[in-house]
Write a protein that holds these residues in place. Structure first.
Motif, mmCIF file in Angstrom:
data_model
loop_
_atom_site.group_PDB
_atom_site.id
_atom_site.type_symbol
_atom_site.label_atom_id
_atom_site.label_comp_id
_atom_site.label_asym_id
_atom_site.label_seq_id
_atom_site.Cartn_x
_atom_site.Cartn_y
_atom_site.Cartn_z
ATOM 1 N N UNK A 305 0.862 -1.349 0.175
ATOM 2 C CA UNK A 305 0.230 0.381 0.384
ATOM 3 C C UNK A 305 0.946 1.209 -0.085
ATOM 4 N N UNK A 306 0.531 2.296 -0.978
ATOM 5 C CA UNK A 306 1.222 3.095 -0.893
ATOM 6 C C UNK A 306 1.836 3.868 -2.546
ATOM 7 N N UNK A 307 2.535 2.333 -2.795
ATOM 8 C CA UNK A 307 4.004 2.309 -3.634
ATOM 9 C C UNK A 307 2.430 2.017 -4.963
ATOM 10 N N UNK A 308 1.397 1.511 -5.052
ATOM 11 C CA UNK A 308 -0.011 1.948 -6.402
ATOM 12 C C UNK A 308 0.872 1.055 -7.664
ATOM 13 N N UNK A 334 5.461 -5.102 1.717
ATOM 14 C CA UNK A 334 6.938 -5.750 1.970
ATOM 15 C C UNK A 334 7.213 -3.655 2.515
ATOM 16 N N UNK A 335 8.162 -3.945 3.568
ATOM 17 C CA UNK A 335 8.172 -3.575 4.678
ATOM 18 C C UNK A 335 9.147 -2.495 4.855
ATOM 19 N N UNK A 344 0.374 -2.399 6.515
ATOM 20 C CA UNK A 344 0.644 -3.288 6.564
ATOM 21 C C UNK A 344 -0.640 -4.352 7.898
ATOM 22 N N UNK A 345 -2.042 -3.214 7.635
ATOM 23 C CA UNK A 345 -3.096 -3.930 7.972
ATOM 24 C C UNK A 345 -3.237 -5.031 7.485
ATOM 25 N N UNK A 414 3.994 -7.051 9.423
ATOM 26 C CA UNK A 414 2.132 -7.021 9.541
ATOM 27 C C UNK A 414 1.459 -8.385 9.445
ATOM 28 N N UNK A 415 1.943 -9.810 8.884
ATOM 29 C CA UNK A 415 1.251 -11.039 8.505
ATOM 30 C C UNK A 415 1.920 -11.769 9.450
#
Length: 455
Positions: A305-308, A334-335, A344-345, A414-415
């Motif tokens: 998320x945020x990378x698009x 990816x962290x 990472x939700x 988050x996993x």
């Protein structure tokens, strides 16, 4: 071709001590409209080199080395892209900029004098929270809001924005062949905003512990061929990128029509890598007949998320992999470089322009042996599951000794923790045919929202 020169014609001294910066400047200014430049045997010390030319051939004789001076103050601010974001950063060591019809060839060496850069980057990462040096302070002023920009972990918060060793920017019809390119301060070979690029028979070499020294990063480029290269580096081997987050979405220059063939990658974080900067999309990629030897991951797709960006139409064929942590990863958690824990939700989030998407990926005829963490890691997002992934005619073999934690399969956040070493599946639609998983009792670790079709 109406001009032929040797570098010595411009006053070069290849003793490893003389600063040839002005020599290279005179040479490439004289050849802006084309010609042939021969670089004879010797070690040519230089500061950054900037080339803008058409129809130029640079030929390295055996024993010719260009070695760049390790002094951050020489690499003046230059507007380019650094870890997926357009900004001012240090001028590349060797820059081919706004050029058309260039060939660099021969058995020579381009050396970035990496050890000083690597040691300094590591020290700053451990002790420095913001800009300190003169060049860092200057870059920080030129890059307002840098504190809120994400990165891949290279050092954006300190603004120690190290130079890539060879950047090909806004250029067309460029061929780099036969050279050894080594000891890069940062990314090693970085085609950016360019088309019709051929990288052939290169050796790209950095120590395994040299930080952020990716081998080849194809960034918002089209029609690129990478063939018969040896990559042995301290980060990802051959990576395809297209910008990060809102900046990458706004720039909107995709990466497409890429062929990677006959390459060997060793000691890298990944062999053939997609991402993690994926904002403008990555499409129509073929990776075939490669060997990923001792890389942490083999085939690696990473975003969050945020990378698009949309990632689609990727084809991996006849890849051999040995002694990997995990040979196949598709990771949307990816962290590295995130500034937001919500990235990472495990909950389903709204789809936005910076939500990544992955679909139409085929992996066929691939084999892996001695996988030390797990057979594969395939994890999508709840709101953007991986779609139309096909794995056929593949064999994955988990090692029977020297195993490492399953959590080392990928760099994620988050996993939930799992102990299974089989193919981990979460938020994915997958078709498998003639897939063999060896060395473990449970072939698959199936979690949430998995559609698995066996043919």
């Amino acid at each position: 071709m109406n001009k032929e020169y040797t570098l010595a014609d411009f006053g070069a001294i290849g003793d490893g001590q003389f600063d040839n910066s002005e020599v290279f400047k005179r040479a490439f200014e004289s050849l802006q409209k084309g010609g042939l430049l021969r670089i004879g045997a010797g070690e040519y010390l230089s500061g950054p080199i900037h080339i803008t030319a058409t129809n130029l051939v640079v030929e390295f004789e055996t024993g010719a080395t260009i070695r760049f001076i390790a002094n951050e103050n020489l690499y003046r601010p230059f507007y380019s892209r650094w870890e997926g974001v357009n900004c001012y950063c240090m001028h590349p060591c060797l820059l081919i900029n706004e050029s058309d019809g260039l060939i660099f060839r021969g058995k020579g060496i381009i050396d970035g004098s990496g050890p000083w850069w690597w040691a300094t980057a590591q020290q700053k990462r451990n002790t420095q929270k913001g800009p300190v040096s003169a060049i860092e302070t200057e870059l920080a002023k030129l890059n307002p809001g840098y504190e809120r920009q994400s990165g891949g972990g290279g050092g954006r918060q300190s603004q120690f924005l190290r130079p890539p060793l060879l950047q090909i920017r806004e250029s067309n019809n460029v061929k780099i062949e036969g050279l050894t390119i080594q000891n890069s301060p940062f990314w090693t070979v970085h085609p950016l905003y360019s088309t019709n690029i051929i990288l052939k028979d290169l050796s790209v070499i950095n120590p395994p512990d040299a930080p952020n020294t990716d081998g080849i990063d194809v960034d918002s480029c089209s029609f690129v061929t990478i063939k018969n290269c040896l990559i042995d580096v301290g980060d990802d081997g051959i990576a395809l990128k297209s910008g990060s987050g809102k900046d990458g979405v706004a720039v909107n220059r995709k990466t497409s029509d890429i062929i990677i063939e006959g390459c060997t990658v060793r000691h890298a974080h990944g062999g053939a890598v997609i991402g993690s900067e994926t904002a403008a999309g990555i499409h129509d990629v073929v990776v075939r007949s490669c060997f990923f030897d001792g890389t942490d991951r083999g085939i690696r797709i990473k975003t969050r998320r945020g990378r698009g960006g949309h990632i689609s139409d990727l084809h991996f064929q006849d890849i051999r992999m040995d002694n990997n942590l995990c040979p196949l990863t598709v990771n949307m958690y990816y962290r590295c470089g995130s500034l937001d824990a919500e990235d990472f939700s495990l909950e389903r989030k709204p789809v936005t322009p910076t939500t990544p998407h992955i679909e139409h990926v085929t992996i066929e005829g691939c084999t892996s042996t001695n996988n030390r963490s797990s057979a594969a890691f395939i994890v999508g997002l709840p709101e953007s599951p991986i779609r139309d992934l096909v794995i056929s005619g593949c064999t994955f073999t988990v090692a029977d000794e020297h195993l490492e934690p399953v959590s080392e399969s990928e760099m994620y956040e988050g996993l939930p923790i799992t102990e299974g070493r089989g193919i981990r599946l979460r938020n994915v639609s997958l078709t498998i045919q003639d897939v063999i998983v060896q060395g473990i009792a449970e072939e698959y670790v199936i979690e949430e929202d998995v559609v698995l079709t066996r043919e």
